[in-house]
Design an enzyme around this catalytic site. Structure first.
Site, PDB file in Angstrom:
ATOM      1  N   LYS A  39       0.704  -1.086   0.000  1.00 36.28           N
ATOM      2  CA  LYS A  39      -0.435   0.095   0.199  1.00 36.28           C
ATOM      3  C   LYS A  39       0.128   1.562   0.026  1.00 36.28           C
ATOM      4  CE  LYS A  39      -3.961   2.290   2.652  1.00 36.28           C
ATOM      5  NZ  LYS A  39      -4.561   1.642   3.557  1.00 36.28           N
ATOM      6  N   SER A  96      -9.434   2.354   3.061  1.00 36.83           N
ATOM      7  CA  SER A  96      -8.648   3.307   2.012  1.00 36.83           C
ATOM      8  C   SER A  96      -8.275   2.600   0.828  1.00 36.83           C
ATOM      9  CB  SER A  96      -7.930   3.919   3.069  1.00 36.83           C
ATOM     10  OG  SER A  96      -7.153   3.239   3.570  1.00 36.83           O
ATOM     11  N   SER A 109      -9.773  -0.091   7.131  1.00 35.58           N
ATOM     12  CA  SER A 109      -9.400   0.024   5.502  1.00 35.58           C
ATOM     13  C   SER A 109      -8.618  -1.028   5.127  1.00 35.58           C
ATOM     14  CB  SER A 109      -8.467   1.286   5.780  1.00 35.58           C
ATOM     15  OG  SER A 109      -8.968   2.157   4.987  1.00 35.58           O
TER      16      SER A 109
HETATM   17  N1  GLN Z   1     -12.552   4.366   6.284  1.00 35.16           N
HETATM   18  C1  GLN Z   1     -12.145   4.580   7.209  1.00 35.16           C
HETATM   19  C2  GLN Z   1     -11.986   6.124   7.368  1.00 35.16           C
HETATM   20  O1  GLN Z   1     -12.399   6.451   6.440  1.00 35.16           O
HETATM   21  C3  GLN Z   1     -11.030   3.801   7.763  1.00 35.16           C
HETATM   22  C4  GLN Z   1      -9.973   4.341   7.126  1.00 35.16           C
HETATM   23  C5  GLN Z   1      -8.957   3.518   7.293  1.00 35.16           C
HETATM   24  O2  GLN Z   1      -9.039   2.357   8.617  1.00 35.16           O
HETATM   25  N2  GLN Z   1      -7.752   3.838   6.978  1.00 35.16           N
HETATM   26  O3  GLN Z   1     -11.335   6.609   8.000  1.00 35.16           O
END
Ligand code: GLN
Length: 519
Positions: free
Chosen positions: A80, A155, A179
């Site tokens: 990532k 994400s 994410s």
């Molecule tokens: N979707 C969540 C957010 O927008 C989690 C994001 C993540 O785990 N990096 O913060």
């Protein structure tokens, strides 16, 4: 298309050890797959063919000399784009870091290199890991390989889509609020958020330090255990790293695959398994519960009353930490520098303002504003202080629940993959996707998502989430592997064998019903 790309990482490791294939051949097969399909999927922001092939050649030389660096030596991986990679671009999906080449490796990346895994490239993500759909990437969205018009989760949608499209056999993700697990759920792949402090965060560009955790993104539970063991364990460079050995994760996955869960107590979280979930998600969830019972587990319902406040708590703590972390992107130290138009001799502050305005996307700006406001004097205690107190209550719910049961379970995400664009203009609808994944981050406990089948109404993957007490990550693998084995007996092979279009057909496991018969 090479048949190698459909294999699990464990199978590839065995084939390398048996001399049936070389790392150069495997790496090339995945690079060819990326070249063939990534134009449609857009899982990668950067592909490093040259670096991956050089690492593969070095791996083959080690193996020829009889000294592989690890079990996974020679198995390629995608990373990532929020993890620092020396000499390779690291953008965090943001314009503000366009062109930044880190001078160092994140600890997890260094560990991959030490273990001999060639790095295929960097995967797409929501900008600074803020989002649940990968649509907030400044470089355009990733598409779900099950249906290219749908989101791959976020994400870390790039890593999950790379696995689901067979562009990589392994990937790294990061999970601050879900994410790793939520993209796993909507792409039919496996994702693990380890215990907080179990995997080093050194070189992970921080969104919210007290919540962020690096973890495996794979197609099987065993592969996640193998990767978790390769990256985990104490790191003196991370002050929150736990100074004790990891539990035996691979052993737990192998034990679980034998399928006997007698004596295990499973708690269904009342607050995370009813209202607000798509019918087909709940149906698949129930089916998996029945399989756990058939494997000998006892399933009971457990209430975690403060979980209903988890989302609100997270959306205060996370923006507060993010607003502080993102202050360092000031156009002076790294990345983008924009000179304000029409200003004759701009001050440093003028340049910072213009650069941050041009470099950050809307979602990042929204959270910086929210976090800065909540931390401002006069509001600090009302917002941040209250959120921290509720966070403690949520940890207390976990502690009480784990006195009654060995693991907790819920659906990973409330719905299957939605259409690209569907929730983009509605931040609250987007935030709701993390309903079930966020409590684990707030309390620092580990969680896994694995495929539980396809929802009846749309034929898209559903994820099953298992949570364990801090430091008991081995339970995720034991229970996860047992459930995976039971489900795959029903399906006649891996769920991804049923994916249309991009996914190559996988042969059903011998002796089982075919996929068609189970539809
Ligand atoms: N979707 C969540 C957010 O927008 C989690 C994001 C993540 O785990 N990096 O913060």
């Amino acid at each position: 298309m090479s048949a190698w790309i459909t294999k699990s990482a464990a199978e590839l490791a065995d084939a390398l050890a048996a001399g049936e294939v070389t790392s150069v051949e495997l790496t090339q097969a995945h690079l060819d797959r990326i070249a063939a399909v990534d134009g449609q999927v857009h899982a990668f922001l950067h592909v490093d063919a040259e670096g991956a092939l050089a690492a593969a050649a070095a791996s083959d030389a080690r193996r020829a000399a009889g000294s592989p660096a690890s079990v996974l030596d020679g198995v390629p991986i995608a990373v990532k784009d929020v993890l620092a990679t020396r000499g390779l671009p690291t953008t965090c999906g943001s314009k503000i870091l366009e062109g930044w080449i880190p001078p160092y490796d994140a600890t997890v990346v260094a560990r991959l290199k030490d273990a001999g895994l060639p790095i295929l490239g960097k995967t797409n993500m929501d900008e600074f890991a803020m989002g649940s759909s990968t649509e907030h990437s400044a470089y355009g969205p990733t598409h779900n390989p099950w249906d290219l018009d749908r989101i791959p989760g976020g994400s870390g949608g790039g890593s999950a889509a790379a696995l689901a499209a067979f562009e990589a056999p392994l990937a790294l993700g990061t999970d601050t609020g879900g994410s790793i697990r939520q993209p796993g759920a909507v792409t039919g792949t496996v994702g693990v958020k380890p215990t907080y402090g179990g995997v080093s965060r050194y070189g992970l560009v921080a969104m919210a330090n007290s919540l962020d955790q690096v973890g495996p993104v794979t197609r099987t539970v065993l592969d996640s255990a193998l990767l978790h063991e390769a990256i985990g364990g104490h790191d003196p460079r991370d002050s929150t790293s736990i100074d004790q050995p990891l539990p035996a994760l691979v052993e737990a996955a192998r034990l679980g695959a034998a399928g006997d869960l007698s004596g295990l107590k499973v708690g269904v979280i009342t607050e995370l398994s009813g209202e607000g979930y798509q019918a087909g998600v709940l149906a698949r969830f129930q089916e998996s519960l029945d399989l756990l019972v058939a494997a000998g587990a006892e399933v009971v319902e457990v209430s975690c009353p403060h979980f209903v406040h988890a989302l609100a708590t997270y959306y205060l703590i996370m923006p507060c930490e993010a607003s502080s972390n993102l202050a360092k992107f000031d156009a002076m130290r790294y990345g983008l520098r924009v000179l304000p138009e029409g200003v004759e001799s701009p001050s440093a502050e003028d340049v910072m303002r213009a650069s941050r305005d041009a470099g950050f996307g809307d979602e990042v700006k929204r959270r910086i504003i929210l976090g800065t406001y909540a931390l401002s004097s006069g509001y600090y205690d009302a917002y941040y202080g209250t959120a921290q107190r509720v966070r403690t209550l949520i940890s207390g719910d976990f502690a009480a629940a784990f006195e009654q049961v060995d693991v907790l379970v819920s659906p990973t995400a409330p719905t299957t993959a939605f259409k690209l664009g569907e929730k983009l203009d509605d931040p609250l609808a987007m935030y709701l996707n993390d309903l079930a994944t966020i409590p684990a981050n707030l309390a620092g406990v580990p969680g896994i998502s694995l495929p539980a089948g396809l929802a009846e109404e749309d034929g898209l993957p559903v994820g099953f989430q298992i949570l364990a007490p801090a430091l008991a990550d081995d339970r995720l693998y034991r229970v996860g592997a047992a459930l995976e084995a039971a489900l795959e007996r029903q399906w006649g092979g891996p769920l991804l064998a049923q994916a249309p279009a991009l996914a190559p057909a996988l042969a059903p496991a011998p002796g089982h019903a075919t996929t068609e018969e189970n539809r």
